[in-house]
Design a protein around this motif. Structure first.
Motif, PDB file in Angstrom:
ATOM      1  N   GLU A 136      12.454  34.722  -1.476  1.00  0.00           N
ATOM      2  CA  GLU A 136      13.374  33.753  -0.868  1.00  0.00           C
ATOM      3  C   GLU A 136      13.845  32.723  -1.895  1.00  0.00           C
ATOM      4  OE1 GLU A 136      11.641  33.970   3.716  1.00  0.00           O
ATOM      5  OE2 GLU A 136      10.709  32.623   2.245  1.00  0.00           O
ATOM      6  N   ARG A 137      12.925  32.291  -2.771  1.00  0.00           N
ATOM      7  CA  ARG A 137      13.331  31.337  -3.813  1.00  0.00           C
ATOM      8  C   ARG A 137      14.349  31.978  -4.758  1.00  0.00           C
ATOM      9  NH1 ARG A 137      12.455  26.799  -7.047  1.00  0.00           N
ATOM     10  NH2 ARG A 137      11.413  25.794  -5.312  1.00  0.00           N
ATOM     11  N   GLU A 138      14.057  33.203  -5.176  1.00  0.00           N
ATOM     12  CA  GLU A 138      14.958  33.867  -6.122  1.00  0.00           C
ATOM     13  C   GLU A 138      16.317  34.166  -5.495  1.00  0.00           C
ATOM     14  OE1 GLU A 138      12.613  37.206  -7.423  1.00  0.00           O
ATOM     15  OE2 GLU A 138      11.707  36.051  -9.065  1.00  0.00           O
ATOM     16  N   ALA A 139      16.353  34.255  -4.171  1.00  0.00           N
ATOM     17  CA  ALA A 139      17.627  34.489  -3.468  1.00  0.00           C
ATOM     18  C   ALA A 139      18.356  33.183  -3.163  1.00  0.00           C
ATOM     19  CB  ALA A 139      17.361  35.259  -2.176  1.00  0.00           C
ATOM     20  N   GLY A 140      17.785  32.064  -3.612  1.00  0.00           N
ATOM     21  CA  GLY A 140      18.422  30.773  -3.383  1.00  0.00           C
ATOM     22  C   GLY A 140      18.289  30.266  -1.958  1.00  0.00           C
ATOM     23  N   PRO A 170       5.051  26.153  -1.502  1.00  0.00           N
ATOM     24  CA  PRO A 170       5.763  27.358  -1.929  1.00  0.00           C
ATOM     25  C   PRO A 170       4.793  28.531  -1.985  1.00  0.00           C
ATOM     26  CG  PRO A 170       5.510  25.799  -3.758  1.00  0.00           C
ATOM     27  CD  PRO A 170       5.088  25.097  -2.518  1.00  0.00           C
ATOM     28  N   VAL A 171       5.065  29.565  -1.202  1.00  0.00           N
ATOM     29  CA  VAL A 171       4.110  30.666  -1.058  1.00  0.00           C
ATOM     30  C   VAL A 171       3.795  31.305  -2.404  1.00  0.00           C
ATOM     31  CG1 VAL A 171       3.686  32.873   0.093  1.00  0.00           C
ATOM     32  CG2 VAL A 171       4.945  31.067   1.291  1.00  0.00           C
ATOM     33  N   TRP A 172       4.781  31.349  -3.273  1.00  0.00           N
ATOM     34  CA  TRP A 172       4.604  31.976  -4.591  1.00  0.00           C
ATOM     35  C   TRP A 172       3.662  31.179  -5.492  1.00  0.00           C
ATOM     36  CZ3 TRP A 172       6.394  28.608  -8.293  1.00  0.00           C
ATOM     37  CH2 TRP A 172       7.320  27.644  -7.863  1.00  0.00           C
ATOM     38  N   ALA A 173       3.329  29.958  -5.103  1.00  0.00           N
ATOM     39  CA  ALA A 173       2.474  29.112  -5.936  1.00  0.00           C
ATOM     40  C   ALA A 173       1.081  28.903  -5.354  1.00  0.00           C
ATOM     41  CB  ALA A 173       3.144  27.750  -6.141  1.00  0.00           C
TER      42      ALA A 173
END
Length: 252
Positions: A136-140, A170-173
């Motif tokens: 989702e972050r990479e998709a803006g 942030p789930v990725w972190a």
């Protein structure tokens, strides 16, 4: 507004380990901390940790928290724990909508909102978690995702929204060792603050915590940001020296 450092022990601990951890934290706390402190522990250990806090003067600054709550008040909901039960164990806080609950238990935005409502009704402060995945972050889509998640809680809880705590995680972190830069975290916190201001005249009393791998090394830089009002600490909360360093990093 006093910042809040809340430890999330996740599914960790034992009777012996919990006592040792809390005694080490007690030994390292000096005077009156500059921030509010909480530990959110697995449900089977609520009684033990409550008793230890009550019996240890040096732990009097620490509030007890739980890691989840049912959206229901009572009834045939086997294995669920109600907000009134948490209240009986002097829980000040309960985490709702943690990314692990959303991912592994399929919790929807609507269910998270109902859990927050149940907690508030019992006088327990929900720590409402919001955050985007790496995709989702990479998709803006970061702003869109966190605003959608918080909007559900605002819609369900109306004027009571000023009584919640928000945690941007942030789930990725989470548990990856990666972390948003202070500037990245602040940008999302500012978005959430603006959303809260549109919903309540008391948005400034809502603490917005950062919950993505905050640790002893990066705590000071994160906590120095304008809209970061504390941290929801995972792995580092299980190590007394690290947890104490994060508490000490809170600006006076």
């Amino acid at each position: 507004m006093k910042k809040l450092i809340a430890g999330n022990w996740k599914m960790n601990g034992s009777l012996a380990a919990n006592e040792a951890l809390l005694r080490e934290i007690a030994a390292g706390l000096s005077g009156q901390p500059a921030c509010a402190i909480a530990v959110c522990v697995p449900a089977p250990y609520l009684a033990q940790v409550h008793a230890l806090i009550m019996a240890t003067p040096a732990l009097s600054a620490i509030d007890l928290g739980a890691q989840d709550v049912s959206s229901q008040a009572s009834g045939a909901f086997t294995a669920e724990v109600s907000a009134s039960m948490l209240k009986e164990f002097a829980c000040r806080y309960v985490i709702v909508g943690h990314s692990e609950r959303r991912q592994f238990h399929g919790e929807s935005d609507a269910l998270v909102a109902e859990k927050a409502k149940a907690a508030l009704a019992a006088g327990v402060t929900p720590i409402v978690c919001v955050g985007e995945t790496l995709a989702e972050r990479e998709a803006g889509q970061t702003e869109q995702v966190v605003k959608r998640q918080l909007a559900a809680v605002i819609h369900t809880n109306g004027h009571c929204i000023s009584e919640i705590v928000v945690a941007y995680e942030p789930v990725w972190a989470i548990g990856t060792g990666k972390t948003a830069t202070p500037e990245e975290a602040q940008a999302v916190h500012a978005v959430l603050r603006t959303q809260l201001k549109a919903a309540t005249d008391h948005a400034d009393r809502v603490k917005i915590l950062y919950g993505g791998s905050m640790n002893a090394a990066n705590a000071a830089s994160l906590l120095g940001q304008t809209d970061i009002d504390g941290g929801l600490i995972g792995g580092a909360s299980l190590k007394a020296p690290d947890f104490l360093k994060i508490i000490a990093a809170v600006p006076v």
